[in-house]
Design a protein around this motif. Sequence first.
Motif, mmCIF file in Angstrom:
data_model
loop_
_atom_site.group_PDB
_atom_site.id
_atom_site.type_symbol
_atom_site.label_atom_id
_atom_site.label_comp_id
_atom_site.label_asym_id
_atom_site.label_seq_id
_atom_site.Cartn_x
_atom_site.Cartn_y
_atom_site.Cartn_z
ATOM 1 N N ALA A 69 0.816 -1.214 0.000
ATOM 2 C CA ALA A 69 0.000 0.000 0.000
ATOM 3 C C ALA A 69 0.848 1.262 0.000
ATOM 4 O O ALA A 69 0.391 2.322 -0.461
ATOM 5 C CB ALA A 69 -0.932 -0.008 1.211
ATOM 6 N N ARG A 70 2.073 1.170 0.480
ATOM 7 C CA ARG A 70 2.952 2.335 0.493
ATOM 8 C C ARG A 70 3.306 2.800 -0.922
ATOM 9 O O ARG A 70 3.738 3.935 -1.116
ATOM 10 C CB ARG A 70 4.230 2.030 1.273
ATOM 11 N N PHE A 71 3.114 1.926 -1.876
ATOM 12 C CA PHE A 71 3.450 2.267 -3.259
ATOM 13 C C PHE A 71 2.232 2.720 -4.067
ATOM 14 O O PHE A 71 2.367 3.064 -5.240
ATOM 15 C CB PHE A 71 4.102 1.063 -3.945
ATOM 16 N N ASP A 72 1.061 2.737 -3.441
ATOM 17 C CA ASP A 72 -0.153 3.092 -4.160
ATOM 18 C C ASP A 72 -0.112 4.508 -4.710
ATOM 19 O O ASP A 72 -0.645 4.789 -5.784
ATOM 20 C CB ASP A 72 -1.379 2.931 -3.245
ATOM 21 N N ASP A 73 0.519 5.402 -3.957
ATOM 22 C CA ASP A 73 0.579 6.810 -4.359
ATOM 23 C C ASP A 73 1.933 7.174 -4.937
ATOM 24 O O ASP A 73 2.300 8.348 -5.018
ATOM 25 C CB ASP A 73 0.254 7.707 -3.154
ATOM 26 N N LEU A 74 2.694 6.166 -5.325
ATOM 27 C CA LEU A 74 4.034 6.389 -5.872
ATOM 28 C C LEU A 74 3.968 6.317 -7.393
ATOM 29 O O LEU A 74 3.468 5.346 -7.950
ATOM 30 C CB LEU A 74 5.002 5.338 -5.315
ATOM 31 N N HIS A 75 4.491 7.339 -8.050
ATOM 32 C CA HIS A 75 4.483 7.405 -9.511
ATOM 33 C C HIS A 75 5.919 7.246 -10.018
ATOM 34 O O HIS A 75 6.675 8.222 -10.103
ATOM 35 C CB HIS A 75 3.876 8.721 -9.979
ATOM 36 N N ALA A 76 6.270 5.998 -10.331
ATOM 37 C CA ALA A 76 7.648 5.709 -10.730
ATOM 38 C C ALA A 76 8.061 6.476 -11.980
ATOM 39 O O ALA A 76 9.207 6.904 -12.107
ATOM 40 C CB ALA A 76 7.811 4.207 -10.958
ATOM 41 N N ASP A 77 7.122 6.662 -12.917
ATOM 42 C CA ASP A 77 7.461 7.343 -14.164
ATOM 43 C C ASP A 77 7.769 8.822 -13.951
ATOM 44 O O ASP A 77 8.361 9.464 -14.825
ATOM 45 C CB ASP A 77 6.331 7.176 -15.184
ATOM 46 N N LYS A 78 7.406 9.361 -12.787
ATOM 47 C CA LYS A 78 7.704 10.756 -12.471
ATOM 48 C C LYS A 78 8.940 10.884 -11.577
ATOM 49 O O LYS A 78 9.300 11.985 -11.166
ATOM 50 C CB LYS A 78 6.502 11.409 -11.794
ATOM 51 N N GLY A 79 9.532 9.741 -11.259
ATOM 52 C CA GLY A 79 10.744 9.759 -10.450
ATOM 53 C C GLY A 79 10.539 9.547 -8.971
ATOM 54 O O GLY A 79 11.475 9.705 -8.183
ATOM 55 N N ASP A 80 9.316 9.172 -8.547
ATOM 56 C CA ASP A 80 9.069 8.903 -7.130
ATOM 57 C C ASP A 80 9.805 7.637 -6.688
ATOM 58 O O ASP A 80 10.010 6.706 -7.489
ATOM 59 C CB ASP A 80 7.573 8.703 -6.861
ATOM 60 N N SER A 81 10.165 7.587 -5.424
ATOM 61 C CA SER A 81 10.797 6.383 -4.881
ATOM 62 C C SER A 81 10.564 6.312 -3.381
ATOM 63 O O SER A 81 10.262 7.322 -2.727
ATOM 64 C CB SER A 81 12.310 6.384 -5.158
ATOM 65 N N LEU A 82 10.684 5.105 -2.846
ATOM 66 C CA LEU A 82 10.573 4.863 -1.411
ATOM 67 C C LEU A 82 11.963 4.549 -0.878
ATOM 68 O O LEU A 82 12.660 3.680 -1.421
ATOM 69 C CB LEU A 82 9.642 3.687 -1.137
ATOM 70 N N ILE A 83 12.370 5.256 0.152
ATOM 71 C CA ILE A 83 13.669 4.994 0.776
ATOM 72 C C ILE A 83 13.470 3.991 1.910
ATOM 73 O O ILE A 83 12.595 4.174 2.773
ATOM 74 C CB ILE A 83 14.294 6.284 1.310
ATOM 75 N N ALA A 84 14.242 2.924 1.879
ATOM 76 C CA ALA A 84 14.123 1.873 2.893
ATOM 77 C C ALA A 84 15.507 1.486 3.386
ATOM 78 O O ALA A 84 16.509 1.676 2.685
ATOM 79 C CB ALA A 84 13.409 0.652 2.315
ATOM 80 N N PHE A 85 15.542 0.937 4.593
ATOM 81 C CA PHE A 85 16.825 0.500 5.144
ATOM 82 C C PHE A 85 16.594 -0.603 6.166
ATOM 83 O O PHE A 85 15.472 -0.820 6.646
ATOM 84 C CB PHE A 85 17.591 1.669 5.772
ATOM 85 N N GLY A 86 17.652 -1.325 6.448
ATOM 86 C CA GLY A 86 17.621 -2.374 7.451
ATOM 87 C C GLY A 86 19.023 -2.597 7.975
ATOM 88 O O GLY A 86 19.979 -1.958 7.519
ATOM 89 N N TRP A 87 19.156 -3.520 8.905
ATOM 90 C CA TRP A 87 20.435 -3.733 9.576
ATOM 91 C C TRP A 87 20.983 -5.131 9.294
ATOM 92 O O TRP A 87 20.279 -6.126 9.442
ATOM 93 C CB TRP A 87 20.280 -3.537 11.074
ATOM 94 N N ALA A 88 22.240 -5.177 8.878
ATOM 95 C CA ALA A 88 22.985 -6.429 8.790
ATOM 96 C C ALA A 88 23.772 -6.561 10.086
ATOM 97 O O ALA A 88 24.632 -5.716 10.377
ATOM 98 C CB ALA A 88 23.928 -6.408 7.582
ATOM 99 N N MET A 89 23.465 -7.583 10.873
ATOM 100 C CA MET A 89 24.038 -7.701 12.199
ATOM 101 C C MET A 89 25.434 -8.311 12.145
ATOM 102 O O MET A 89 25.731 -9.178 11.311
ATOM 103 C CB MET A 89 23.123 -8.532 13.099
ATOM 104 N N GLU A 90 26.260 -7.878 13.069
ATOM 105 C CA GLU A 90 27.659 -8.272 13.094
ATOM 106 C C GLU A 90 27.829 -9.787 13.121
ATOM 107 O O GLU A 90 28.658 -10.358 12.409
ATOM 108 C CB GLU A 90 28.347 -7.636 14.296
ATOM 109 N N GLU A 91 26.996 -10.479 13.910
ATOM 110 C CA GLU A 91 27.162 -11.929 14.034
ATOM 111 C C GLU A 91 26.814 -12.658 12.735
ATOM 112 O O GLU A 91 27.368 -13.729 12.438
ATOM 113 C CB GLU A 91 26.296 -12.472 15.177
ATOM 114 N N GLU A 92 25.906 -12.075 11.924
ATOM 115 C CA GLU A 92 25.586 -12.660 10.633
ATOM 116 C C GLU A 92 26.654 -12.333 9.600
ATOM 117 O O GLU A 92 27.042 -13.181 8.777
ATOM 118 C CB GLU A 92 24.216 -12.162 10.159
#
Length: 223
Positions: A195-218
């Motif tokens: 649903a976060r992409f419902d209002d995103l217009h890729a052809d106009k250059g819209d994008s969603l910024i996302a991030f996560g963590w790679a843990m040291e032990e992995e």
Amino acid sequence: MSVAVDTKDCTALSDTELVDMADLCAEGPHGHEVGMLSKQAEAWVLVTQARDEDRLKGFAFCTLERIGGTPCVLVGLASVRRTSKRDTVLRGIVADLMRRAVLAFPDEDVLVSARFSQPGGFDAFRSLNDVVPRAGHRASGEERAWGGRLAKRYGIEASAYDQRAFLARGDGSGHAPVFDHETLHREGIDDEVAARFDDLHADKGDSLIAFGWAMEEELRKLA
């Protein structure tokens, strides 16, 4: 399919490799051309390429750096060819990025970020922890602040970025340099994430910024 994955400095990219990347992009929805890819090579430090019998199957530009002291893998423009084996290619690219991360930042957790224009791109974050945004999670103030820092690092004006939605609005000139991957597992996409992409217009250059963590032990297992 036997996929060979290699990461090198962007300065070592040849004209032929840039043409291969443009040919791959031409098969997808974004259609980035050689000129755009050349600018990406100038903007980023490393490029990871996945090939099967010398045929390019996927690539990703990235930089490993610290933001406010936190080790980060910042992924720029990336694309995976839409074949039935694209999961294998994606895993190979991400695994090589993680290997680079543990070499650059031993004994530390690492933040990994990317920009997406469709929910399938989140497949690249399967191995990460505490991905933001994610279903059933209300982002904290610090997580929203991280989104703002990453938007700035991606060259996005503050006025074009919605810190609560993690959404960057384009200027209408064309597709943004996102991580382009179409999932093979649409049934696995959470409705709240989609649903976060419902209002995103890729052809106009819209994008969603996302991030996560790679843990040291992995990461240590990849050293």
